[in-house]
Design an enzyme around this catalytic site. Structure first.
Site, PDB file in Angstrom:
ATOM      1  N   GLU A 108      -4.715  -6.743   1.854  1.00  0.00           N
ATOM      2  CA  GLU A 108      -3.540  -7.442   2.390  1.00  0.00           C
ATOM      3  C   GLU A 108      -3.475  -8.904   1.948  1.00  0.00           C
ATOM      4  O   GLU A 108      -2.395  -9.437   1.721  1.00  0.00           O
ATOM      5  CB  GLU A 108      -3.518  -7.352   3.921  1.00  0.00           C
ATOM      6  CG  GLU A 108      -3.109  -5.988   4.473  1.00  0.00           C
ATOM      7  CD  GLU A 108      -4.228  -4.964   4.466  1.00  0.00           C
ATOM      8  OE1 GLU A 108      -5.381  -5.312   4.133  1.00  0.00           O
ATOM      9  OE2 GLU A 108      -3.960  -3.795   4.812  1.00  0.00           O
TER      10      GLU A 108
ATOM     11  N   GLU B 181       0.839  -1.203   0.000  1.00  0.00           N
ATOM     12  CA  GLU B 181       0.000   0.000   0.000  1.00  0.00           C
ATOM     13  C   GLU B 181       0.875   1.256   0.000  1.00  0.00           C
ATOM     14  O   GLU B 181       1.799   1.352   0.801  1.00  0.00           O
ATOM     15  CB  GLU B 181      -0.914  -0.030   1.231  1.00  0.00           C
ATOM     16  CG  GLU B 181      -1.944  -1.135   1.124  1.00  0.00           C
ATOM     17  CD  GLU B 181      -2.397  -1.693   2.468  1.00  0.00           C
ATOM     18  OE1 GLU B 181      -2.093  -1.073   3.492  1.00  0.00           O
ATOM     19  OE2 GLU B 181      -3.014  -2.773   2.472  1.00  0.00           O
TER      20      GLU B 181
ATOM     21  N   ALA C  15       1.847  -4.041  11.480  1.00  0.00           N
ATOM     22  CA  ALA C  15       1.785  -5.437  11.901  1.00  0.00           C
ATOM     23  C   ALA C  15       0.350  -5.840  12.229  1.00  0.00           C
ATOM     24  O   ALA C  15      -0.046  -6.990  12.043  1.00  0.00           O
ATOM     25  CB  ALA C  15       2.680  -5.662  13.114  1.00  0.00           C
ATOM     26  N   ASP C  16      -0.418  -4.876  12.684  1.00  0.00           N
ATOM     27  CA  ASP C  16      -1.816  -5.156  13.048  1.00  0.00           C
ATOM     28  C   ASP C  16      -2.640  -5.648  11.858  1.00  0.00           C
ATOM     29  O   ASP C  16      -3.738  -6.153  12.040  1.00  0.00           O
ATOM     30  CB  ASP C  16      -2.460  -3.886  13.603  1.00  0.00           C
ATOM     31  CG  ASP C  16      -1.610  -3.274  14.693  1.00  0.00           C
ATOM     32  OD1 ASP C  16      -1.941  -3.427  15.878  1.00  0.00           O
ATOM     33  OD2 ASP C  16      -0.573  -2.666  14.356  1.00  0.00           O
TER      34      ASP C  16
ATOM     35  N   HIS D  97      -3.081  -0.205  15.753  1.00  0.00           N
ATOM     36  CA  HIS D  97      -1.955   0.208  14.911  1.00  0.00           C
ATOM     37  C   HIS D  97      -0.639   0.181  15.666  1.00  0.00           C
ATOM     38  O   HIS D  97       0.338   0.731  15.195  1.00  0.00           O
ATOM     39  CB  HIS D  97      -2.168   1.629  14.376  1.00  0.00           C
ATOM     40  CG  HIS D  97      -2.939   1.701  13.090  1.00  0.00           C
ATOM     41  ND1 HIS D  97      -4.205   1.205  12.962  1.00  0.00           N
ATOM     42  CD2 HIS D  97      -2.624   2.202  11.874  1.00  0.00           C
ATOM     43  CE1 HIS D  97      -4.632   1.428  11.729  1.00  0.00           C
ATOM     44  NE2 HIS D  97      -3.690   2.023  11.049  1.00  0.00           N
TER      45      HIS D  97
END
Lengths: 817, 80
Positions: free
Chosen positions: A529, A498, A553-554, A596
Site C-alpha cells: 500500500e 491490488e 479502508a483498514d 476489514h
C-alpha cells in the site's frame, strides 16, 4: 481475463539451488589522469568548485546554527540543518553524470544533492534557457527583487540558485517553494530537482512514481532516488524497489512498455542513521548492497561505490544510465561515504570516536581531488586559494541577500494567516477531452461489461418494484462509467492497485477495463500500500493523473506516511507549485470483522490536504467520481461495500447515461421534511431514509434527510437552513464516535443555529471499539433502531416505543471506550 | 436417475446473477467439471461447471434469465 503466467508444479517442486551471484565492491580502477582525459579539465574543475560550494554552504549553516552568525554577520535560524559535510563527492559525482532532464529526489540531508544538480544544470543551460526558467510563473517569485537582466550570466545564476535555496531554508517567500518546505523539502523542478523528504526513505516511493510516469509516457530520462543507508530498513523503500522491478514490466504481453522502471536507488551510505549503525547494529545484512539480491535476478545491478571519489560515482551513474536505457533497470548503488558533521548541529557525536572521524577526514573527498588537481598542475595553489575565497564570497553574497527582509521577505502570515490554507488546494480541474482518443486495446462498446450495462435500466425500480442489479445500473456500474470515460480519453491516467487487472478490483468496479486498457495503464500492483500511494504521488507530481485503490479502508495504515505526509502535504509544502491529481479509492468493508470493516472516513478528514468524498447513491457516485477524476487536487473517494449492488432508487430520475459532474463539497437534501433533520454520512443514508419512512408511516413525523456526500470540503449552508426550519438535528455516521468528523459539524450548528435548536443535537455513531463479526454488525453500526432512539432523545414522542439501548457516554469516556 | 445442477453460491452481495450463455443443449452428454455455460454477476463473468455426469434432459432457464443461488438450472439423466 485469464492470466498467461502458468505455475507449473513440476518446475515448482524440483530440487535446485538459487544462485544470488556477486555484487562488485569498489571495482572502479581508473586513474585520475584517465578520468581527466575522459571528462576534460573544465568539467573536473567545475566539479571541484561545486564541491567547494557545497562544503561552504553547509559550513555556513553549521556556523549559523552553532554561533548565530556567518562571516561575522549575525543571523538566527531556528529550523533544522541536516548537513552533508564530507559527502560532497557522492552528490557531485552523481550530478556530473546526469543531464538536466534527469531527475533527482533528495535524501534526508539533501542540500549537497540539490546544489550539485542545480549547478550542473546551470552550467549546461544557455543564457536564454536560464532567463526563461528564472522568469517562469512558478519560479519568478525567487528573483522578484533581483535585477533580472544580470541573471543570464552563469555566475549570477549560481548566486540566484544559492539564494533561492538559502531563502527556502530560512523560510522566506523568495525560497524555491516560498519558504513552506524549508531545509528538508526544497526542490526546483526546472533543473530536474524534485522534492527532498524529511521522512527517512520518503523519496523512494515518490521517485518510483516519477519513473513510472517517465516509462508510461515514454520519456528517456532517469530518476535518482537519493536515500540514506538507514532507510534500507524502511518498508516503503523495499516496496518501492520491488515496484520498480515488477516482473510484469518485462513480461507484459503487449510489449508496448517494457523493462523495469528507469530509476537508480542511490543509497548515500554514511554508515549511520542518527547514531544507530545499520551495518552490525540495526540491520542483519552486513553489507547494504546485499538487499539488491533480494529484489530480482539482476540483483538490481547493485554495486558498492567509493563515494569519496567523484569519478567512481560518475562512472557508476553513467553505467546505470546505460543499463536503464536498455530497459534493464532499476539499479541500486550503495555509495559509501561519511559525514564529518553530526546528524544535526546539536549532535555531540557521542556514538562515534574522534579517531574514526579523523580517519575519514584523511580521505576527505575535497582534499583528494584538490591534491590530484595540484599534482597534475590543473590549477596553481594560489588559484585554488582564490577559488576558496571566491566561493566564500559567493555564498556570503547569497546569504546576505537571503537574510535581507527587503530582498527576501517572509510570507505575511501574521497579517494574512490564510495564505498557507489557501495553498492547500488548487481547486482547479482538467476537463475531460472527449475528442481525444487514448490508446486502447479494443472498443469498450464491444466488452461484455459495457454491453451488459447498456442493456440495463437507468432507474432502479419499475411498476413491479425494485429491480435487481443485473437489470438496473448499480452503484458499481455508476462508478465504472466515468472511470471508463477518463481512461479512454486521457493517456496520462494510470489505474492501479491490488487485483485491479483481470479481476477488476476485489469488488468488480473495473470489470471490463482489462480488455480495454493496455497493461501499462491498468495493472496489478504488489500488495504494497505504501508503494501504491507513494508512487501515485510521484506520478502525479511529474505531470500525470493517477487513480489508485486500497482494497479496504483498514489498509490506510499501511500507507500512513504516503497518505498523511506525502499525498496530503506536498501541494502546500511546495508553495502551490506542485499539483497532485490523485484519486485514492478506499472501500469501507462490511461483514469482515475488525480489520476489514472499519469506517475510517473521519480519520481521513483530520488530514489537512485531502479532499474526502463519500457518496451513498449511484447517481452521486457517478457524478462525484467524474469530478474527482477531473480534479487537480488529491481526492480520497470513500466507497462503502454495502452499496456496490444498490440500484438507483433514491434519485427518481435514475443515473443518466451521459457523463455529468457533481460539485465536490455540496450536500444534498435526499428527502424533504419539516419536523426533524437527519444528517447522514456515507452508507448511513440508506438507514436514515428507512428511519424517515418509519417515522412518517407510524407516527406522521416529517423528516428531512440530508446526505453529506463530501466531507472535505463541505458547504454547511443547506444543513444550517434545514435546522433553522426543523429545529431538531440527528447526525449519523458509521465511523467511531471519538474524533468523528460530525463533532465539528455539530459544533458549527450549535454556533450557527443557536437560536433555532430546541434540543441538544443527537448523534448516532459507531462505538469506540472493534467491529464485530458479520452476524453481529448491527449491534455495532448505527441501525434504524438507534436512529429511532435518537428521535426519542429529541423530545419527540413515538407512541408505543421505548428506548432500546441505553448509552452511558460519561462512563465510557472515563473508561476510554 | 434424474438429478439437477444448481446455481453455485456466487458470493455476490445479494446473489444477483444472470445465466448469460449456455454452451450445451438438451441431449448433450456432459461430464463433471465441464463448462456448460456462463453466469454474469455485477462483479464478474463466471464459468458454470457441471457437477454431474450424464445426458442433459432439459435446460431449466433460458439464456439471459436472472437466477438465484442454488436454483436448479439443468436436469441431467445421470450415469450410474
Amino acid at each position: 481475463m485469464v492470466k498467461t503466467l502458468a505455475v507449473d508444479p513440476e518446475e515448482v517442486r524440483k530440487s535446485k539451488v538459487i544462485h544470488l551471484g556477486q555484487i562488485p565492491v569498489n571495482s572502479f580502477s581508473q586513474t585520475f589522469i584517465q578520468s581527466l582525459t575522459q571528462l576534460g579539465k573544465d568539467k573536473v574543475i567545475f566539479s571541484f568548485r561545486t564541491m567547494l560550494i557545497i562544503r561552504e554552504f553547509e559550513l555556513m549553516l553549521e556556523e549559523i546554527k552553532k554561533l548565530g552568525k556567518y562571516q561575522e554577520t549575525a543571523f538566527k535560524y531556528a529550523g533544522p540543518a541536516h548537513l552533508s559535510i564530507g559527502q560532497e563527492a557522492s552528490a557531485v559525482g552523481q550530478a556530473l553524470a546526469l543531464d538536466t532532464v534527469d531527475i533527482i529526489l533528495g535524501s534526508h540531508r539533501s542540500h549537497g544533492e540539490t546544489l550539485a544538480k542545480g549547478l550542473f544544470a546551470i552550467d549546461k543551460l544557455s543564457d536564454q534557457e536560464l532567463t526563461k526558467i528564472f522568469e517562469a510563473p512558478e519560479t519568478k517569485h525567487i528573483i522578484k527583487n533581483f535585477n533580472s537582466s544580470k541573471i543570464t550570466k552563469k555566475e549570477k545564476a549560481i548566486e540566484v540558485f544559492l539564494f533561492g535555496l538559502i531563502s527556502e531554508i530560512f523560510g522566506k517567500e523568495t525560497g524555491f517553494n516560498k519558504g513552506l518546505g524549508g531545509s528538508m523539502h526544497a526542490f526546483y523542478t526546472p533543473f530536474g530537482i524534485y522534492p527532498n523528504n524529511a521522512i527517512v526513505g520518503g523519496s523512494a516511493p515518490i521517485a518510483t512514481g516519477i519513473a513510472l510516469y517517465n516509462r508510461v509516457q515514454r520519456k528517456n530520462n532517469v530518476v535518482i532516488a537519493n536515500i540514506g543507508d538507514a532507510s534500507s530498513a524502511c518498508g516503503p523503500v523495499w516496496e518501492s524497489m520491488n515496484f520498480a522491478a515488477m516482473g510484469q514490466f518485462k513480461t507484459n504481453k503487449e510489449k508496448k512498455i517494457n523493462g523495469g522502471l528507469p530509476i537508480v536507488y542511490f543509497f548515500v551510505n554514511n554508515f549511520y542513521g542518527m547514531g544507530g549503525q545499520p551495518i552490525g547494529e540495526t540491520m542483519g545484512y552486513e553489507n547494504l548492497a546485499r538487499v539488491g539480491a533480494g529484489i530480482n535476478p539482476d540483483r538490481l545491478h547493485t554495486e558498492v561505490v567509493d563515494g569519496n571519489n567523484i569519478f567512481a560515482v560518475h562512472d557508476a551513474i553513467t553505467r546505470a544510465k546505460k543499463i536503464i536505457a536498455q530497459g534493464k533497470g532499476p539499479v541500486l548503488i550503495d555509495c559509501q561515504t561519511y559525514r564529518f558533521s553530526g546528524h544535526s548541529p546539536s549532535d555531540a557525536s557521542s556514538y562515534r570516536t574522534k579517531e574514526e572521524i579523523d580517519s575519514w577526514r584523511d580521505v576527505d573527498p575535497i582534499k583528494i581531488l584538490e591534491t590530484d588537481i595540484l599534482n597534475n598542475n590543473l590549477l596553481l595553489p594560489q588559484e585554488i586559494e582564490e577559488m576558496h575565497l571566491q566561493v566564500k564570497k559567493l555564498t556570503f553574497d547569497a546569504f546576505v541577500k537571503a537574510i535581507d527582509d527587503k530582498i527576501s521577505p517572509r510570507l505575511p502570515l501574521h497579517s494574512n494567516p490564510e495564505i498557507i490554507g489557501n495553498l492547500t488546494f488548487n481547486n482547479t480541474s482538467k476537463e475531460i477531452d472527449f475528442s481525444y482518443a487514448a490508446e486502447t486495446l479494443m472498443d469498450p462498446l464491444q466488452t461484455q461489461r459495457v454491453k451488459s450495462t447498456n442493456n440495463k435500466s437507468r432507474i432502479g425500480k419499475d411498476q413491479n418494484g425494485i429491480l435487481s442489479g443485473v437489470k438496473a445500473i448499480t452503484f458499481r456500474d455508476a462508478l465504472f462509467e466515468p472511470i471508463l470515460e477518463h481512461a479512454i480519453h486521457d493517456d496520462s491516467l494510470v489505474i492501479y492497485g491490488e487485483e485491479n487487472r483481470d479481476w477488476g478490483g476485489a469488488f468488480g468496479v473495473y470489470r471490463g477495463l482489462t480488455e480495454v486498457l493496455p497493461s501499462h495503464r491498468l495493472f496489478n500492483s504488489p500488495i504494497a500500500e505504501a508503494a501504491i500511494v507513494g508512487t501515485a504521488v510521484g506520478y502525479a507530481m511529474a505531470g500525470g493523473r493517477a487513480l489508485i485503490e486500497l482494497m479496504y479502508a483498514d489498509f490506510i495504515g499501511r500507507a500512513g506516511d504516503e497518505i498523511f505526509n506525502q499525498l496530503a502535504k506536498w501541494q502546500a509544502m511546495s508553495g502551490g507549485i506542485l499539483k497532485l491529481p490523485v484519486v485514492l479509492r478506499i472501500s469501507v468493508g462490511s461483514k469482515y470483522g475488525a480489520q476489514h470493516s472499519q469506517d475510517w472516513s473521519s480519520l481521513l478528514t483530520h488530514i489537512s490536504g485531502l479532499k474526502v468524498i463519500y457518496p451513498a447513491t449511484a447517481f452521486d457516485a457517478k457524478g462525484l467520481m467524474a469530478s474527482a477524476l477531473e480534479s487537480n487536487d488529491p481526492v480520497v473517494f470513500v466507497e462503502n461495500q454495502r452499496l456496490y449492488d444498490n440500484v438507483e432508487t433514491i434519485n427518481i430520475s435514475g443515473v443518466p447515461q451521459e457523463y455529468y459532474k457533481i460539485e465536490i463539497g455540496k450536500p444534498a437534501i435526499v428527502r424533504a421534511g419539516k419536523d426533524l433533520t437527519i444528517f447522514s454520512v456515507g452508507a448511513c443514508l440508506i438507514r436514515a431514509l428507512e428511519a424517515a419512512e418509519v417515522l412518517e408511516n407510524k407516527w406522521n413525523i416529517s423528516t428531512e434527510v440530508i446526505d453529506a456526500r463530501s466531507l472535505v470540503p463541505f458547504d454547511p449552508d443547506l444543513l444550517i437552513k434545514s435546522v433553522s426550519k426543523t429545529k431538531k438535528l440527528i447526525c449519523i455516521s458509521d465511523a467511531c464516535e471519538r474524533g468523528n468528523w460530525l463533532h465539528g459539524i455539530m459544533n458549527l450548528i450549535y454556533e450557527k443555529n443557536s437560536n433555532d435548536l430546541e434540543n441538544k443535537i443527537s448523534s448516532v455513531m459507531a462505538p469506540n471499539w472493534i467491529t464485530p463479526a458479520a452476524e453481529q454488525e448491527w449491534n455495532y453500526f448505527p441501525s434504524v433502531e438507534n436512529i429511532l432512539d435518537a428521535v426519542l432523545d429529541q423530545g419527540i414522542t413515538l407512541l408505543g416505543r421505548v428506548r432500546t439501548i441505553q448509552n452511558d457516554s460519561l462512563n465510557n469516556f472515563k473508561k476510554g471506550i | 436417475m434424474e438429478e439437477q445442477i444448481l446455481t453455485p453460491i456466487i458470493g455476490s452481495e445479494d446473489g444477483q446473477a444472470v445465466l448469460s450463455t449456455w454452451s450445451v443443449k438438451a441431449g448433450d452428454h456432459i461430464d463433471i467439471g465441464q463448462i456448460i455455460g456462463s453466469i454474469e454477476t455485477n462483479k464478474a463473468v463466471l464459468d458454470l461447471e457441471s457437477t454431474k455426469k450424464g445426458v442433459i434432459k432439459a435446460l431449466l432457464v433460458a439464456a439471459g434469465t436472472e437466477i438465484a443461488d442454488l436454483q436448479p438450472l439443468v436436469t441431467v439423466i445421470v450415469e450410474s
